[in-house]
Design an enzyme around this catalytic site. Structure first.
Site, PDB file in Angstrom:
ATOM      1  N   VAL A  77      66.846  36.188  20.084  1.00 38.81           N
ATOM      2  CA  VAL A  77      66.991  34.987  19.254  1.00 38.81           C
ATOM      3  C   VAL A  77      68.455  34.830  18.844  1.00 38.81           C
ATOM      4  O   VAL A  77      68.989  33.716  18.830  1.00 38.81           O
ATOM      5  CB  VAL A  77      66.062  35.043  18.020  1.00 38.81           C
ATOM      6  CG1 VAL A  77      66.319  33.874  17.076  1.00 38.81           C
ATOM      7  CG2 VAL A  77      64.599  35.048  18.458  1.00 38.81           C
ATOM      8  N   ARG A  82      57.594  34.578   4.779  1.00 36.97           N
ATOM      9  CA  ARG A  82      56.939  33.289   5.080  1.00 36.97           C
ATOM     10  C   ARG A  82      55.860  32.889   4.095  1.00 36.97           C
ATOM     11  O   ARG A  82      55.729  31.710   3.772  1.00 36.97           O
ATOM     12  CB  ARG A  82      56.331  33.335   6.488  1.00 36.97           C
ATOM     13  CG  ARG A  82      57.368  33.258   7.573  1.00 36.97           C
ATOM     14  CD  ARG A  82      56.695  33.248   8.930  1.00 36.97           C
ATOM     15  NE  ARG A  82      57.681  33.437   9.969  1.00 36.97           N
ATOM     16  CZ  ARG A  82      57.465  34.118  11.080  1.00 36.97           C
ATOM     17  NH1 ARG A  82      56.279  34.662  11.312  1.00 36.97           N
ATOM     18  NH2 ARG A  82      58.411  34.241  11.976  1.00 36.97           N
ATOM     19  N   CYS A 138      57.006  31.478  16.094  1.00 32.62           N
ATOM     20  CA  CYS A 138      57.247  30.562  17.213  1.00 32.62           C
ATOM     21  C   CYS A 138      55.975  29.872  17.724  1.00 32.62           C
ATOM     22  O   CYS A 138      55.987  28.685  18.039  1.00 32.62           O
ATOM     23  CB  CYS A 138      57.942  31.283  18.362  1.00 32.62           C
ATOM     24  SG  CYS A 138      57.304  32.920  18.715  1.00 32.62           S
ATOM     25  N   LYS A 159      49.011  34.581  11.415  1.00 31.59           N
ATOM     26  CA  LYS A 159      50.181  33.756  11.087  1.00 31.59           C
ATOM     27  C   LYS A 159      49.859  32.303  11.390  1.00 31.59           C
ATOM     28  O   LYS A 159      50.209  31.391  10.624  1.00 31.59           O
ATOM     29  CB  LYS A 159      51.404  34.176  11.913  1.00 31.59           C
ATOM     30  CG  LYS A 159      52.028  35.511  11.548  1.00 31.59           C
ATOM     31  CD  LYS A 159      53.138  35.852  12.552  1.00 31.59           C
ATOM     32  CE  LYS A 159      53.273  37.347  12.731  1.00 31.59           C
ATOM     33  NZ  LYS A 159      54.116  37.716  13.888  1.00 31.59           N
ATOM     34  N   HIS A 184      56.441  29.532  25.307  1.00 33.86           N
ATOM     35  CA  HIS A 184      55.036  29.828  24.979  1.00 33.86           C
ATOM     36  C   HIS A 184      54.200  28.583  25.308  1.00 33.86           C
ATOM     37  O   HIS A 184      54.608  27.455  25.028  1.00 33.86           O
ATOM     38  CB  HIS A 184      54.875  30.137  23.495  1.00 33.86           C
ATOM     39  CG  HIS A 184      55.390  31.495  23.078  1.00 33.86           C
ATOM     40  ND1 HIS A 184      55.924  32.423  23.944  1.00 33.86           N
ATOM     41  CD2 HIS A 184      55.404  32.083  21.848  1.00 33.86           C
ATOM     42  CE1 HIS A 184      56.258  33.516  23.268  1.00 33.86           C
ATOM     43  NE2 HIS A 184      55.973  33.333  21.998  1.00 33.86           N
TER      44      HIS A 184
HETATM   45  P1  A2P Z   1      71.110  45.833  18.096  1.00 33.51           P
HETATM   46  O1  A2P Z   1      71.319  45.100  19.386  1.00 33.51           O
HETATM   47  O2  A2P Z   1      72.362  46.424  17.566  1.00 33.51           O
HETATM   48  O3  A2P Z   1      69.956  46.781  18.128  1.00 33.51           O
HETATM   49  P2  A2P Z   1      65.474  41.564  19.727  1.00 33.51           P
HETATM   50  O4  A2P Z   1      64.511  40.763  18.868  1.00 33.51           O
HETATM   51  O5  A2P Z   1      65.919  40.850  20.939  1.00 33.51           O
HETATM   52  O6  A2P Z   1      64.926  42.937  19.998  1.00 33.51           O
HETATM   53  O7  A2P Z   1      66.805  41.785  18.812  1.00 33.51           O
HETATM   54  C1  A2P Z   1      66.797  42.434  17.573  1.00 33.51           C
HETATM   55  C2  A2P Z   1      68.130  42.208  16.858  1.00 33.51           C
HETATM   56  O8  A2P Z   1      68.074  42.882  15.593  1.00 33.51           O
HETATM   57  C3  A2P Z   1      69.326  42.795  17.579  1.00 33.51           C
HETATM   58  O9  A2P Z   1      70.465  42.013  17.342  1.00 33.51           O
HETATM   59  C4  A2P Z   1      69.460  44.141  16.918  1.00 33.51           C
HETATM   60  O10 A2P Z   1      70.756  44.709  16.981  1.00 33.51           O
HETATM   61  C5  A2P Z   1      69.142  43.794  15.501  1.00 33.51           C
HETATM   62  N1  A2P Z   1      68.767  45.006  14.768  1.00 33.51           N
HETATM   63  C6  A2P Z   1      67.785  45.879  15.061  1.00 33.51           C
HETATM   64  N2  A2P Z   1      67.782  46.918  14.197  1.00 33.51           N
HETATM   65  C7  A2P Z   1      68.790  46.689  13.322  1.00 33.51           C
HETATM   66  C8  A2P Z   1      69.318  47.394  12.183  1.00 33.51           C
HETATM   67  N3  A2P Z   1      68.790  48.538  11.762  1.00 33.51           N
HETATM   68  N4  A2P Z   1      70.402  46.861  11.543  1.00 33.51           N
HETATM   69  C9  A2P Z   1      70.938  45.705  11.965  1.00 33.51           C
HETATM   70  N5  A2P Z   1      70.494  45.003  13.018  1.00 33.51           N
HETATM   71  C10 A2P Z   1      69.434  45.473  13.697  1.00 33.51           C
HETATM   72  C1  11C Z   2      55.860  36.894  19.924  1.00 30.16           C
HETATM   73  N1  11C Z   2      55.532  35.180  18.239  1.00 30.16           N
HETATM   74  O1  11C Z   2      55.857  36.035  20.820  1.00 30.16           O
HETATM   75  C2  11C Z   2      55.990  36.522  18.482  1.00 30.16           C
HETATM   76  C3  11C Z   2      57.423  36.748  18.079  1.00 30.16           C
HETATM   77  O2  11C Z   2      56.377  36.457  13.461  1.00 30.16           O
HETATM   78  O3  11C Z   2      58.335  35.847  14.084  1.00 30.16           O
HETATM   79  C4  11C Z   2      57.766  36.289  16.693  1.00 30.16           C
HETATM   80  C5  11C Z   2      57.053  37.066  15.617  1.00 30.16           C
HETATM   81  C6  11C Z   2      57.279  36.416  14.294  1.00 30.16           C
HETATM   82  O4  11C Z   2      55.774  38.102  20.152  1.00 30.16           O
END
Ligand code: A2P
Ligand code: 11C
Length: 332
Positions: free
Chosen positions: A14, A99, A128, A212, A241
């Site tokens: 995202v 939410r 979403c 949700k 989706h």
């Molecule tokens: P990072 O890439 O450094 O792990 P997705 O939904 O595609 O899995 O992405 C999750 C997002 O949330 C990524 O940008 C990830 O960063 C970030 N994230 C996950 N864990 C943490 C954390 N402990 N602190 C800050 N950002 C995080």
């Molecule tokens: C999925 N809808 O496709 C979920 C991702 O509550 O924001 C988003 C989950 C949320 O897996």
């Protein structure tokens, strides 16, 4: 005016889409801060041809930030969003953390834009799957109250994050190469499969994702009488989706009327020419901000009931675009 914008979770599926949408819509940004976990600190991302270094998300990184877009998971939102609010930012949070909090508006700009202005620092972006369904339900709801909705979703792997989408691509490669299929992000192999399990199960037998759709629909339409029964399913697509929706209304709505209402609704287009094999499909909808509706028909099993199919890019309209549209409500 231009705004100082921070993106928490900038390296995620995202987060990356946030950057694309802010650039495409030419959102008025003065300064941009890209935040992620410690692992990503120092990583470089490009925005409008300029390189930005990712910084670690911390409690004191929101100094001077006007708008903070969060999509780093619910845990991070719960922990860090209050710090952003304390620093004076408006948080638009894509996680499920806030939410259902009565003090936090839950907003789809095509559905309930007025709610956004009642915020106390945090505005929540809906799930979403709910957003895509609500963009289509709203014009029907404005014509007749809705009694109940039965919906089955066909959710893309990227809904579970960038790594989950890669897992599908990796499994395809592993299959072609005759290697063992590696399963990590989903409960089962997703390649050549469908998994009726998105998010965790709750006591009533529905998953959290399904609940949700029930709860968020009631909150955004301000109508506790609408009951949504969802079955959420993960399918081996990359983005967008799809949802098969059956909706029972108080007043009857003809197919012609429904088509007219859908066609006039913001953010929605009709593709409904089954004789020529024209209907919305995720492969062709992905990458855009519009939700598409098709297969519109009168339900043959129930009175006052319509059945249709709706598809939307869940990383864009289902997440990043919706959040940026919320931010734009304040820019106007
Ligand atoms: P990072 O890439 O450094 O792990 P997705 O939904 O595609 O899995 O992405 C999750 C997002 O949330 C990524 O940008 C990830 O960063 C970030 N994230 C996950 N864990 C943490 C954390 N402990 N602190 C800050 N950002 C995080
Ligand atoms: C999925 N809808 O496709 C979920 C991702 O509550 O924001 C988003 C989950 C949320 O897996």
């Amino acid at each position: 005016a231009a705004y100082n914008v921070a993106i928490a979770g900038a390296t995620g599926a995202v987060g990356e889409t946030f950057l694309n949408i802010l650039e495409e819509r030419n959102f008025p940004i003065a300064e941009l801060k890209l935040l992620a976990s410690k692992r990503s600190a120092g990583k470089e991302l490009t925005f409008k041809g300029k390189t930005y270094k990712v910084e670690e998300l911390t409690h004191d990184c929101f100094e001077g930030v006007d708008i903070a877009l969060f999509s780093a998971g619910g845990g991070r939102s719960l922990e860090f969003a209050p710090s952003a609010v304390k620093a004076g930012a408006v948080v638009i949070d894509n996680s499920s953390a806030f939410r259902m909090d009565p003090k936090v508006p839950l907003v789809v700009p095509e559905v309930n834009p007025e709610d956004a202005f009642k915020h106390n620092g945090i505005i929540a972006n809906p799930n979403c799957t709910t957003i895509v369904m609500l963009v289509a339900l709203k014009p029907l709801y404005d014509y007749s109250k809705i009694k109940n909705v039965i919906v089955s979703s066909y959710q893309s792997t990227s809904g579970a994050g960038a790594q989950a989408m890669e897992e599908l691509e990796n499994q395809a490669r592993q299959w072609v190469n005759g290697e063992d299929i590696v399963v990590d992000k989903f409960a089962h192999q997703i390649l050549f499969n469908v998994i009726p399990h998105v998010d965790s199960f709750t006591e009533n037998g529905y998953t959290k994702e399904e609940m949700k759709m029930f709860n968020e629909t009631q909150k955004m339409l301000h109508d506790k009488d609408i009951k949504v029964s969802a079955t959420c399913v993960r399918v081996p697509t990359l983005s967008a989706h799809s949802e098969a929706v059956t909706v029972e209304t108080v007043e009857p709505i003809s197919v012609e009327k429904a088509r007219e209402l859908f066609a006039a609704a913001p953010g929605l287009e009709v593709i409904d020419d089954p004789a020529n094999a024209k209907y919305p499909m995720p492969l062709f909808v992905a990458g855009g901000d519009t939700c598409y509706v098709g297969r519109i028909r009168k339900d043959i099993a129930r009175e006052n009931t319509l059945t249709f199919w709706v598809v939307g890019d869940q990383l864009r309209k289902g997440a990043a675009t919706n959040a940026v549209q919320i931010a734009e409500l304040f820019v106007q």
